[in-house]
Design an enzyme around this catalytic site. Sequence first.
Site, mmCIF file in Angstrom:
data_model
loop_
_atom_site.group_PDB
_atom_site.id
_atom_site.type_symbol
_atom_site.label_atom_id
_atom_site.label_comp_id
_atom_site.label_asym_id
_atom_site.label_seq_id
_atom_site.Cartn_x
_atom_site.Cartn_y
_atom_site.Cartn_z
ATOM 1 N N GLU A 60 0.610 -1.140 -0.141
ATOM 2 C CA GLU A 60 0.589 -0.321 -0.083
ATOM 3 C C GLU A 60 1.092 1.136 0.267
ATOM 4 O O GLU A 60 0.952 2.474 -0.281
ATOM 5 C CB GLU A 60 -1.313 -0.275 1.124
ATOM 6 C CG GLU A 60 -2.462 -0.626 0.810
ATOM 7 C CD GLU A 60 -2.001 -1.958 1.278
ATOM 8 O OE1 GLU A 60 -0.611 -2.722 1.095
ATOM 9 O OE2 GLU A 60 -2.788 -3.091 0.806
ATOM 10 N N HIS A 129 -12.116 -4.865 8.681
ATOM 11 C CA HIS A 129 -12.118 -4.984 6.933
ATOM 12 C C HIS A 129 -13.568 -4.220 6.900
ATOM 13 O O HIS A 129 -14.693 -4.278 5.700
ATOM 14 C CB HIS A 129 -12.584 -6.214 6.441
ATOM 15 C CG HIS A 129 -11.750 -6.791 6.617
ATOM 16 N ND1 HIS A 129 -10.338 -7.409 6.902
ATOM 17 C CD2 HIS A 129 -10.966 -6.757 4.485
ATOM 18 C CE1 HIS A 129 -9.354 -7.485 6.897
ATOM 19 N NE2 HIS A 129 -9.679 -7.920 5.493
#
Lengths: 325, 358
Positions: A60, A129
């Site tokens: 990321e 999540h």
Amino acid sequence: MAELTYREAVAEAIAQEMRRDEDVVFLGEDIGAAGGVFKATVGLFKEFGPERVRDTPISEQAILGAAMGSAMTGLKPIAEIMFSDFLAVCWDIVANEIAKARYMTGGQMSMPLVIRTANGGGSRFGAQHSQSVENWAMMIPGLKVVAPSSPADVKGLLAAAIRDPDPVMFFEQKSLYPIKGFVPDGELVDELGTAKVLRDGGDVTIVALAAMVPRAMKAAEELSAQHGIEATVVDVRSLVPLDTQTILREISKTGRLVTVEENPRLCGWGAEIASIVADEIFWDLDGPIIRITTPHIPLPAADALEDATMPSAERIVREIVEKID
Amino acid sequence: MATKPKAAAKGKGRAKAAPKRAAKGKASLANDDIGEDTRLALWRSLLEIRHVEQRAYDLFLQNLIKGTSHLALGHEAVAAGFATAMQKDDWSFCTYRGHHHTLARGASMEGVLGELMGRQCGLLQGKGGSMHLTSVEHGAMGSYAIIGAHLPIAMGAAWTAQYKKTGQVSVCFFGDGTTNIGAFHEALNMAAVWKLPVVFVCENNLYMEYTPIKDVTAVHNPAGDRAASYGLPKIVIDGNDADEVYRTAQTAFAKARAGDGPSLIECLTYRHSGHSRADPGDYRPPGELEAWLKKDPVPRYRERLAEFGISKDVIDGMDAEVLAQVDEATEISKASSPPGLELIDVDVWADGGTAWRN
């Protein structure tokens, strides 16, 4: 006018802008050949090829660093962070680098980039999540923050974000991906920093964002049908810039404000709106401000628990009836 | 003692040597591939950095520079060697220890000193400070104060060059401590996979802030021994030899421009002062600094120039000239006013403003 899903609107917006501007590129994990883990980017790889739609490793920091470095040198990248929770592993690039570069360098740098990410709960994914993290971005000077609630807004606001010369954090609510809605044909470009009044009512103003918008709308219908309470519903759409003119006007009309926020309680965007209201239109209020939020807890996974924690239409109705009626 | 110039950098694809202009008729060494003009450019760059950094130190003591600052005294050859080998439109990225890299790209001395002093004439008009020197017009694309952040960013700039086929190279300077942070590995891997025209340059000065790098790193060469992980050759060079740095840079840039991907270069060097303003460097073992001062890149290059037949007048003349420029830049900076308060509300957004609401 075509009926599209929220996820199809994502791909439509990106395709629209990539066709128009060669400098628009797109990168992220599984976005290319696989079409995205939420299937929100299907067809882009085939149409634009691997040089413009680039699959990345699970890195990321590299994804957002590549977005920043390419944006400051002439490209207009769109970076996908698969789940907004993962922003925590690359937050340095967002908060310390992208957001501050223009100001810190005395305006020498431009950062025309978009960070798209699947945000929020309702999908039983558990606390890592499912977070609703738009407030993380809202509190950093230098970031624009957008969170659409409908397919038409996804297309129009994402296109506007891609064309915007500043960095935009674009939060797609993942439980909305399958919902359908009508989207105008042809090129669609909306305006950042504009809230939308979705329903007019004289008794209370409900201010909501992303997945809370359809719930607020459902609650408003229920309030009208069952309790004789007419609610105005304002879709905030853009946290930064914040359309305070529309929001304050609609609150002043009814004298009552209810925010519906998916985020945990502390420092939610609704607190900022409540603060602005208290500062600027306090004497227009007819009663206390009500904030309806997820409790200040990590989001649990099981459907029974998740449903009981995120604000539901039923809870919105209940709280408004109890506190306003 | 003088170091003999090496014949040529190792490896294929070395860039074309600079024009051979080693002083004819003088008592010069033969077969030089660098040439007098380039050597004098390197010398000027070394001197500019040395004198500006020494001046920055003096200005601290006079309390004219506030906050923190990380001097690059001792690192001059890395900056001079790479910047001299760069093309004007190449991009460079560096860390909070970045005065040398910013100067080496051509940013003005008063721009640098003025920024350190928080004056209007600073490169960033006082909004960035010592750790964020940037001069986009010179390709100095920023000094980054969070360890590791700028490796992915430099890689992203290289993506632009690759995508637009511009032939530009992105050069990223960082310290030995950076090799132990995740962003280093993410950037190296992605740059290698995408074959990006980026050159990663580790300035290994033996200390990550106050701690010896060898005490906290699993391999001997913090950058060099990691190169194999990304399919790259191990390159470890004498970072205090401006010629060696220059030649290595040329080789890496040629590789990048040819589309053959990134390089990772470890330059062995030493900082003559502590980590930052607050650090006297007491943790260094006795004699270590003295040993490295014998390899000081500036006097070393002075000897090198003499070996190649460049006259003492030219060598010393340039030294005096640069020092006079630093004096002038110091006076300009001192005379420059503090930044106007109107700058506070400028440049968050592309429209020039800071508004977050209507």
